[in-house]
Write a protein that holds these residues in place. Structure first.
Motif, PDB file in Angstrom:
ATOM      1  N   SER A 125       0.836  -1.200   0.000  1.00  0.00           N
ATOM      2  CA  SER A 125       0.000   0.000   0.000  1.00  0.00           C
ATOM      3  C   SER A 125       0.868   1.246   0.000  1.00  0.00           C
ATOM      4  N   GLN A 126       0.322   2.327  -0.556  1.00  0.00           N
ATOM      5  CA  GLN A 126       1.001   3.608  -0.485  1.00  0.00           C
ATOM      6  C   GLN A 126       0.819   4.200   0.910  1.00  0.00           C
ATOM      7  N   CYS A 127       1.704   5.126   1.271  1.00  0.00           N
ATOM      8  CA  CYS A 127       1.524   5.945   2.459  1.00  0.00           C
ATOM      9  C   CYS A 127       2.415   7.166   2.314  1.00  0.00           C
ATOM     10  N   GLU A 128       2.163   8.170   3.108  1.00  0.00           N
ATOM     11  CA  GLU A 128       2.994   9.368   3.099  1.00  0.00           C
ATOM     12  C   GLU A 128       3.978   9.315   4.261  1.00  0.00           C
ATOM     13  N   MET A 129       5.242   9.594   3.968  1.00  0.00           N
ATOM     14  CA  MET A 129       6.259   9.743   5.010  1.00  0.00           C
ATOM     15  C   MET A 129       6.545  11.238   5.152  1.00  0.00           C
ATOM     16  N   ILE A 130       6.545  11.719   6.389  1.00  0.00           N
ATOM     17  CA  ILE A 130       6.774  13.132   6.661  1.00  0.00           C
ATOM     18  C   ILE A 130       8.155  13.328   7.266  1.00  0.00           C
ATOM     19  N   PHE A 131       8.926  14.237   6.685  1.00  0.00           N
ATOM     20  CA  PHE A 131      10.225  14.628   7.230  1.00  0.00           C
ATOM     21  C   PHE A 131      10.098  16.016   7.861  1.00  0.00           C
ATOM     22  N   ARG A 132      10.694  16.188   9.038  1.00  0.00           N
ATOM     23  CA  ARG A 132      10.668  17.482   9.722  1.00  0.00           C
ATOM     24  C   ARG A 132      12.066  17.805  10.243  1.00  0.00           C
ATOM     25  N   ARG A 133      12.400  19.098  10.225  1.00  0.00           N
ATOM     26  CA  ARG A 133      13.636  19.562  10.848  1.00  0.00           C
ATOM     27  C   ARG A 133      13.311  19.992  12.274  1.00  0.00           C
ATOM     28  N   PRO A 134      13.857  19.301  13.286  1.00  0.00           N
ATOM     29  CA  PRO A 134      13.560  19.681  14.674  1.00  0.00           C
ATOM     30  C   PRO A 134      13.950  21.113  14.996  1.00  0.00           C
ATOM     31  N   GLN A 135      14.949  21.662  14.291  1.00  0.00           N
ATOM     32  CA  GLN A 135      15.432  23.006  14.585  1.00  0.00           C
ATOM     33  C   GLN A 135      14.612  24.100  13.893  1.00  0.00           C
ATOM     34  N   GLY A 136      13.677  23.742  13.044  1.00  0.00           N
ATOM     35  CA  GLY A 136      12.947  24.767  12.311  1.00  0.00           C
ATOM     36  C   GLY A 136      11.603  24.283  11.825  1.00  0.00           C
ATOM     37  N   PRO A 137      10.912  25.100  11.017  1.00  0.00           N
ATOM     38  CA  PRO A 137       9.557  24.780  10.590  1.00  0.00           C
ATOM     39  C   PRO A 137       9.476  23.902   9.340  1.00  0.00           C
ATOM     40  N   GLU A 138      10.630  23.570   8.739  1.00  0.00           N
ATOM     41  CA  GLU A 138      10.586  22.843   7.475  1.00  0.00           C
ATOM     42  C   GLU A 138       9.917  21.479   7.625  1.00  0.00           C
ATOM     43  N   MET A 139       9.080  21.138   6.649  1.00  0.00           N
ATOM     44  CA  MET A 139       8.413  19.850   6.612  1.00  0.00           C
ATOM     45  C   MET A 139       8.280  19.410   5.157  1.00  0.00           C
ATOM     46  N   VAL A 140       8.579  18.158   4.866  1.00  0.00           N
ATOM     47  CA  VAL A 140       8.499  17.618   3.511  1.00  0.00           C
ATOM     48  C   VAL A 140       7.713  16.308   3.559  1.00  0.00           C
ATOM     49  N   GLY A 141       6.730  16.179   2.675  1.00  0.00           N
ATOM     50  CA  GLY A 141       5.972  14.939   2.571  1.00  0.00           C
ATOM     51  C   GLY A 141       6.400  14.155   1.339  1.00  0.00           C
ATOM     52  N   VAL A 142       6.614  12.855   1.506  1.00  0.00           N
ATOM     53  CA  VAL A 142       7.040  11.986   0.405  1.00  0.00           C
ATOM     54  C   VAL A 142       6.046  10.834   0.302  1.00  0.00           C
ATOM     55  N   LEU A 143       5.442  10.671  -0.849  1.00  0.00           N
ATOM     56  CA  LEU A 143       4.512   9.570  -1.047  1.00  0.00           C
ATOM     57  C   LEU A 143       5.286   8.312  -1.398  1.00  0.00           C
ATOM     58  N   LEU A 144       5.177   7.291  -0.555  1.00  0.00           N
ATOM     59  CA  LEU A 144       5.866   6.025  -0.779  1.00  0.00           C
ATOM     60  C   LEU A 144       4.909   5.058  -1.462  1.00  0.00           C
ATOM     61  N   HIS A 145       5.220   4.696  -2.688  1.00  0.00           N
ATOM     62  CA  HIS A 145       4.387   3.772  -3.440  1.00  0.00           C
ATOM     63  C   HIS A 145       4.763   2.326  -3.115  1.00  0.00           C
ATOM     64  N   PRO A 146       3.844   1.390  -3.318  1.00  0.00           N
ATOM     65  CA  PRO A 146       4.198  -0.025  -3.155  1.00  0.00           C
ATOM     66  C   PRO A 146       5.371  -0.396  -4.054  1.00  0.00           C
ATOM     67  N   ARG A 147       6.280  -1.190  -3.516  1.00  0.00           N
ATOM     68  CA  ARG A 147       7.456  -1.714  -4.211  1.00  0.00           C
ATOM     69  C   ARG A 147       8.545  -0.666  -4.422  1.00  0.00           C
ATOM     70  N   SER A 148       8.388   0.504  -3.762  1.00  0.00           N
ATOM     71  CA  SER A 148       9.407   1.546  -3.863  1.00  0.00           C
ATOM     72  C   SER A 148      10.419   1.410  -2.735  1.00  0.00           C
ATOM     73  N   CYS A 149      11.473   2.216  -2.828  1.00  0.00           N
ATOM     74  CA  CYS A 149      12.569   2.185  -1.867  1.00  0.00           C
ATOM     75  C   CYS A 149      12.963   3.622  -1.559  1.00  0.00           C
ATOM     76  N   ILE A 150      13.199   3.923  -0.280  1.00  0.00           N
ATOM     77  CA  ILE A 150      13.678   5.244   0.097  1.00  0.00           C
ATOM     78  C   ILE A 150      14.930   5.077   0.949  1.00  0.00           C
ATOM     79  N   SER A 151      15.927   5.895   0.666  1.00  0.00           N
ATOM     80  CA  SER A 151      17.234   5.799   1.323  1.00  0.00           C
ATOM     81  C   SER A 151      17.503   7.085   2.086  1.00  0.00           C
ATOM     82  N   LEU A 152      17.910   6.956   3.355  1.00  0.00           N
ATOM     83  CA  LEU A 152      18.217   8.097   4.209  1.00  0.00           C
ATOM     84  C   LEU A 152      19.694   8.046   4.591  1.00  0.00           C
TER      85      LEU A 152
END
Length: 201
Positions: A125-152
């Protein structure tokens, strides 16, 4: 959400890859996991391979070694290295199961426990992963599709938290899409274990 898949909008060090797995590989992995034993120790079900992660102490203890990764996970770990997704061969994998309405709180993977690259593969299933900077207001949403890969790695690994919002649907191109059962496989390389579990922090 179109911008979420544009690398220019991702936190530094975060890379997204669609279609990492085939539909056949996804089905085979799901079947292997469901033939195994899911743990109900958390609000979501999990399976640990390689090392057991201590969620209460937020560390890996010296007696947490479970053994080598099973062959089917070892093949995926070697593929991640061979195709340049990471440099160090992962030796610890956590399978997380999410049903609609379940998620995971904002966190940074244990810094002293694991090497500089954390990889998550999404199934079913798809889902959204949210990234936030603890030191500031920045926030980025990434839609993770089935069978995808994300590297940090780098800043995306150490300077931004990531989370899966606990909700039953995601907004994609202005359209609400219901979530279904989702499984993630998180690959990490253990670099340090604690002598024993300490207090939660």
């Amino acid at each position: 959400m179109d911008h979420a898949l544009n690398p220019s909008f991702l936190p530094p060090g975060v890379r997204y890859f669609g279609h990492f797995l085939s539909a056949e590989e996804e089905a085979a992995i799901t079947a292997r996991l469901d033939a195994g034993e899911w743990s109900n120790a958390l609000k979501r079900r999990v399976q640990h391979f390689g090392y057991l992660y201590d969620y209460k102490a937020r560390t890996i203890t010296a007696d947490a070694y479970l053994g080598e990764l099973p062959g089917w996970l070892e093949v995926l770990a070697q593929r991640l290295v061979a195709e340049g997704y990471c440099e160090d061969l992962p030796d610890q994998v956590i399978a997380n199961e999410y049903f609609p309405g379940q998620g995971i709180a904002a966190h940074i993977d244990c810094v002293p426990c694991f090497s500089d690259t954390v990889i998550s593969i999404s199934l079913l299933s798809q889902c959204e992963m949210i990234f936030r900077r603890p030191q500031g207001p920045e926030m980025v949403g990434v839609l993770l599709h089935p069978r995808s890969c994300i590297s940090l790695r780098g800043g995306g690994r150490y300077d931004w938290t990531h989370e899966i919002p606990a909700r039953k649907s995601d907004i994609v191109n202005g359209v609400k899409i219901a979530r279904s059962r989702r499984i993630s496989l998180t690959f990490r390389k253990v670099i340090q274990t604690a002598p024993h579990a300490g207090p939660s922090r």
